[in-house]
Every structure is written in structure tokens, then in C-alpha cells.
Design a protein around this motif. Sequence first.
Motif, short mmCIF file in Angstrom:
data_model
loop_
_atom_site.label_atom_id
_atom_site.label_comp_id
_atom_site.label_asym_id
_atom_site.label_seq_id
_atom_site.Cartn_x
_atom_site.Cartn_y
_atom_site.Cartn_z
N ARG A 173 0.85 -1.20 0.00
CA ARG A 173 0.00 0.00 0.00
C ARG A 173 0.89 1.25 0.00
N GLY A 174 1.98 1.20 0.76
CA GLY A 174 2.92 2.32 0.79
C GLY A 174 3.47 2.61 -0.60
N THR A 175 3.75 1.56 -1.37
CA THR A 175 4.26 1.74 -2.74
C THR A 175 3.22 2.45 -3.61
N LEU A 176 1.95 2.03 -3.48
CA LEU A 176 0.90 2.64 -4.30
C LEU A 176 0.72 4.12 -3.94
N VAL A 177 0.72 4.40 -2.63
CA VAL A 177 0.52 5.80 -2.21
C VAL A 177 1.75 6.64 -2.58
N ALA A 178 2.95 6.05 -2.47
CA ALA A 178 4.16 6.79 -2.84
C ALA A 178 4.15 7.15 -4.32
N LYS A 179 3.62 6.24 -5.13
CA LYS A 179 3.56 6.50 -6.57
C LYS A 179 2.62 7.68 -6.83
N ARG A 180 1.48 7.69 -6.14
CA ARG A 180 0.55 8.81 -6.28
C ARG A 180 1.20 10.11 -5.82
N TRP A 181 1.89 10.06 -4.70
CA TRP A 181 2.52 11.26 -4.13
C TRP A 181 3.55 11.84 -5.11
N ARG A 182 4.37 10.97 -5.71
CA ARG A 182 5.39 11.43 -6.68
C ARG A 182 4.72 12.11 -7.87
N ALA A 183 3.62 11.51 -8.35
CA ALA A 183 2.93 12.08 -9.51
C ALA A 183 2.33 13.43 -9.15
N VAL A 184 1.77 13.54 -7.95
CA VAL A 184 1.18 14.81 -7.50
C VAL A 184 2.26 15.88 -7.36
N LEU A 185 3.40 15.52 -6.80
CA LEU A 185 4.48 16.51 -6.65
C LEU A 185 4.94 17.04 -8.01
N GLU A 186 4.98 16.16 -9.02
CA GLU A 186 5.41 16.59 -10.36
C GLU A 186 4.41 17.57 -10.95
N LEU A 187 3.12 17.37 -10.63
CA LEU A 187 2.08 18.23 -11.20
C LEU A 187 1.93 19.54 -10.43
N LEU A 188 2.43 19.60 -9.19
CA LEU A 188 2.17 20.76 -8.34
C LEU A 188 3.46 21.40 -7.81
#
Lengths: 175, 259
Positions: A59-74
Motif C-alpha cells: 500500500r505504501g508503494t501505491l501511495v508513494a507513486k501517487r505522491w510522486r505524480a502529485v508533486l510533479e504536477l504541483l
Amino acid sequence: MRQPELATEQVLLARLLSDGGRLGSFISDRAGWLDDNAADPAARSALLAIPAEDLLAQRGTLVAKRWRAVLELLPESSFGNPGFCRAIFEDYADRYWPEGHMRHERDALAFLQFCQSKGIAVSRVEIARLELRLGLRRFHILPVRLSRRGRLRPALLLMHRTGPRSCREHLIASL
Amino acid sequence: MIGIGWRRNLAGMISIGDDRIQCLEIVPDHFLDSGRQQLAELSGRYPVFVHGLSCSLGTPGPMDEEYLRGFKQVCDACQPHWISEHVAFTRAGGIDLGHLNPLSPTRANLQTIASNAQELQERLERPLLLENITSSIRLQGDMPENEFLVELCRRADCRLLLDVTNLFINARNHGFDPQRWLELVPAELVVQLHVVGYQLDGNGRYHDSHDQPLQADLLELIGLVMESHQPEAVILERDDSQARPAEIIAELEALHAAA
């Protein structure tokens, strides 16, 4: 009476990995959770054998992937903003799971709105940009401040959607 | 052939061209909305492969029609030598996890993936390669993972895209010998490799973050696989937008040296 359809290992894992609260319930009472979720026998034995730390890591891997994508967009909202942090994102990620091939944009917009609801400052330009890219708006006009000769001066930013995932931005007035 | 995965931040370098980039891998998700003309230009310059992320071959039932349509349009635009997808599921029970998740190596899952893989291959009219994934979860089943993959390829009439980084990470996290794992995989089954550096966290767990340069121990395993299995293509999969072209070229040179 019709029997309920039994849940496969894929369905059960999707339920667990997309929701931290559910995963916590499963870890504290595996057999009870599997009964409540009508697990099929093969899925039941597969899920009972997974160590809790492996599930939490996945689950940490899935959330980390989302977090990285969000950081790139924001980049503007995240730069030098201590409120905009992984802990807040994890709190948010427990309540919302984005879908579809524009899920990262949806995730970023929903996270900005979540931050606003918590009183955390975020970039209005990034909210507008995401609304345009997602097709939620056709244009935005925003008052912004421009740094010119060492002073901040008011200006207007016109943003308009040019297609899926794209928009154009024009500084139309520097007052 | 050694090449890279197309990424927006590398588009300039790719369009200019470099002798060290001999082939290109396209992810359909990057071109679902636009860029088909660009794809046609790229396929005129490089041998191209298309690598799917979201077919969710491990989900029983019909695949996502909208994604398949987009995947097909991308293939029609760039005429790939082959396509590839993961031995994984990304969605189930109405939830789209948006990431690759493992399946237990059971006969039931073998049937599900083989059936979806055959359908994908037929509908996209291209040879399909199946890729091993990495996961923190190691599900038990009726057979070991390598045997499952070999049997799956036989049933679905596919070959393998061996992700050496995923194999390396799984071997470290789950405690097995990657070279012993490889002994069961026939050389003729492996057509393509994926490689990228791993990340090691503070708990001693390895991750496939796609943002690290290749490490020496991983490069050693890649060299062994290249020698033993003689793949047709090796693709460097760097996803981080901060990776500079010079860094990517240095990685490609390391791969050419390992070949």
C-alpha cells in the motif's frame, strides 16, 4: 435465496490496498474481515498467508507513486510549503482513490481541494490549470502578482483549455 | 538493440537522435489524447515497441474497452515490432489501483491471464511479450513464479519481457537466488529486457522507483542475463522528470559495455 458472489483475491486486494482503514481492519481481524467480505476459499488462504508488513509496504508503494505524480504536477504548491507534506497526503489518500488514465491530474486537484479545506495555502493557478486540463472549465481569468524591477505588481492571467491535458496561458494585462 | 522508454523530458534528445539509442519503447498512456503524428515520426527513426500499463491481464472478465481502443490506435500510429503487458492486475471489483499488483501463481490465474493475453494479442494484431513485476507481497500458489511465467507464455503463445530490476528486487526482498530463478527460463523465451536502478529504503527493502541510475551489482546481473539469454532488445526505463540527457547517455553506455 440467491448466494452472494464470492470475492476473488484480486477484488479483496483491491479493497485492502485502496483503503488504509480497511487494511487496518483486516490486519486486526483477518478471519472476520474475510467472512464479512465473502472471500472465496482460494483467496481466503492466499490472504491469510501474507505478512501484515508486506501488505502495508505494498500500500505504501501505491501511495508513494501517487505522491510522486502529485508533486510533479504541483511544483508551485509544494515549493517551500511545509503544510504540503507526505503526512497530509496520506491522510487524504485514505479517503479518495483516483481512477482512469487522467487519475494523476484528478488526484492532484482533489488533493489541492483537500489542502484548502485544511487551511493549507496552495496555488490557485495550479487549481485552474488542472480544471482546464481535466475539462472541468474552458477558461479562467485570475488576478496574479508579477515581480518587476524588484516590486510586485498586479496583473491578470488568462488561461484557456486547448485540448485534453493541455491549456495555454497569457498574461493579458500588467496594471 | 539498446534503447530507452520515451518520456516527455527526453523527447528532445530522442527526436534529435543519438547512436546509443537504437530502439524506443512507447507507453500508450502517454499518447492516448494526442501526439499520434509524433509517434509516426518516431517509428520512422527507431524500431518501436509499445508497452501497456493498464490492461490488467490478471482481472477475470472483460478488459477495459476504452483503454484497448487507445492502445490499438497508438499501435496503428507507430507500427511496433511487438507489444508488451504485465503479469499483474491493476483493477478489480470496480477499483482502479493505477499500479501493478501481484497474482498468486495458481492454475485459475494462469487461465485468466492466458485468456486475456491471447485476446490482447489477437485484437492488437501484434506479438505480445509478458513482463514479470515486482511486489512487496509474495503470494503463494500452485507453482513457483518462474514456472508460472514459462507455462503462461506457452499457453498464451507469448514470449517474455524480463524485467531484470524486478527480478533483482524480488530476489533481495523475498530471499532467493536470481540466477537459479533464471535457470528455469529458456533463453529463446526472453525477447526484451527492462532495466533501471533500484532504491533501497531505511528498512532494507528494495524498491522499483524508476528514478535511480543502474548500480554495479544490478549491472552485473544484467550482463549475465544478456550473455545467457541473448535478448533482442534492452530498454532503460527512467521515469523521473529530473533525469538529464547526459545521465541517460551514461547509463546507455554502461549497458552497451555490459552487452
